[in-house]
Write an enzyme that holds these catalytic residues in place. Sequence first.
Site, PDB file in Angstrom:
ATOM      1  CG  ASP A 100      -1.605   1.241   1.490  1.00  0.00           C
ATOM      2  OD1 ASP A 100      -2.303   1.658   0.561  1.00  0.00           O
ATOM      3  OD2 ASP A 100      -1.469   1.832   2.567  1.00  0.00           O
ATOM      4  CG  ASP A 117      -1.865   7.765   0.183  1.00  0.00           C
ATOM      5  OD1 ASP A 117      -2.982   8.141  -0.217  1.00  0.00           O
ATOM      6  OD2 ASP A 117      -0.798   8.048  -0.391  1.00  0.00           O
ATOM      7  CG  ASP A 175      -2.094   2.896   6.091  1.00  0.00           C
ATOM      8  OD1 ASP A 175      -2.763   3.834   6.579  1.00  0.00           O
ATOM      9  OD2 ASP A 175      -2.162   2.577   4.896  1.00  0.00           O
ATOM     10  CE  LYS A 189      -5.206  -0.561  -1.213  1.00  0.00           C
ATOM     11  NZ  LYS A 189      -3.989   0.031  -0.666  1.00  0.00           N
TER      12      LYS A 189
HETATM   13  O1  LIG Z   1      -9.224   8.612   0.962  1.00  0.00           O
HETATM   14  C1  LIG Z   1      -8.569   7.922   0.193  1.00  0.00           C
HETATM   15  O2  LIG Z   1      -8.794   7.848  -1.035  1.00  0.00           O
HETATM   16  C2  LIG Z   1      -7.506   7.013   0.825  1.00  0.00           C
HETATM   17  O3  LIG Z   1      -7.193   7.403   2.100  1.00  0.00           O
HETATM   18  C3  LIG Z   1      -6.219   6.923   0.072  1.00  0.00           C
HETATM   19  O4  LIG Z   1      -6.492   6.851  -1.242  1.00  0.00           O
HETATM   20  C4  LIG Z   1      -5.473   5.697   0.557  1.00  0.00           C
HETATM   21  O5  LIG Z   1      -4.463   5.356  -0.350  1.00  0.00           O
HETATM   22  P1  LIG Z   1      -3.610   4.017  -0.014  1.00  0.00           P
HETATM   23  O6  LIG Z   1      -3.375   4.033   1.473  1.00  0.00           O
HETATM   24  O7  LIG Z   1      -4.461   2.851  -0.453  1.00  0.00           O
HETATM   25  O8  LIG Z   1      -2.329   4.186  -0.809  1.00  0.00           O
HETATM   26 MG   LIG Z   2      -2.692   3.389   3.149  1.00  0.00          MG
END
Ligand SMILES: O=C(O)[C@H](O)[C@H](O)COP(=O)(O)O
Ligand SMILES: [Mg+2]
Length: 302
Positions: free
Chosen positions: A25, A27, A244, A219
């Site tokens: 992942d 973020d 996370d 996901k």
């Molecule tokens: O609000 C959102 O779209 C999500 O928090 C964000 O896209 C998460 O990204 P990831 O942790 O799957 O990389």
């Molecule tokens: Mg994330």
Amino acid sequence: MPAQKLSARDDLEALVARYDTFLFDCDGVIWHGSTLVPHVQATLAMLRQRGKRLVFVTNNSATSRKDYAKKFAALGIDAAVDEIFSSAYATAAYLAEVARFPSDKVAYVIGGSGIRSELRDVGIATIGEDDTTPVSLPTLAEIEPNPAVGAVVFGIDYDITYRKLANAHLNIVHNPGCLFIATNDDRTLPGGKYVYPGTGAMLSSLVHSTQRTPLVMGKPNKPMLDCVMQNYHLDPATTCMVGDRLDTDILFGINGGLATLCVLTGVASEADILDPAAPQPTYYIDSLGDLATLAESESESA
Ligand SMILES: O=C(O)[C@H](O)[C@H](O)COP(=O)(O)O
Ligand SMILES: [Mg+2]
């Protein structure tokens, strides 16, 4: 089965030795916005050095795969476009290959350039980008359903407006057969110091007004899982998903029969993981950057 906390070097070595493919992942695991999590660059380089396959699987639909590859490169991380899977890419693949989106229809998009670019790359035209001018009651009547819209696609949009929501609402409610697709529905967005409203927080306003349930691509859902499994012919027995969020990343791994590693640099806390009612990762660790110590042991023994 309660999650195993990894901290000792032997635990970390055993983890790396056990799996040949790691899905990451982004973020909250690799970065917060454009700031890398400390030592993650060294961890990823060490895994590459050891011949591991790395795949980046993000629910953040704001950016296209090509632009994610540029972001990785700018941050000093080696990542090819075909190693990157975003919820925008999964959405484009779904509309083109599963929904067989008609060529005479367009998609009304609430979201960023990632969605528009990925849809364009599969031949699907998009509208809605410029619907940012303020609305007042007298001008509300300007907003009408557009019969050319065959799908409303919703993703993270830092410039969301009432005008966009009103257009999306009318097309979903009044266009017969109009698909309602969400790239993802994460409740929050990890930003490092704070956690911000996520895509799901904004999506819920449209779900409430239309009383319709969107098909969610990212996901932990099947479209993203199928996308990654088919592209990589993954062997669940030797693949580990690193994330996370328990309700997206870890559940995604569980749904795919993968091992899972939860990090504490994003949304999930140790208390969240210790709640037996929550999706249980196989392992958890303070930070993905903690694995960088294995690179040091390598250089010492070299
Ligand atoms: O609000 C959102 O779209 C999500 O928090 C964000 O896209 C998460 O990204 P990831 O942790 O799957 O990389
Ligand atoms: Mg994330």
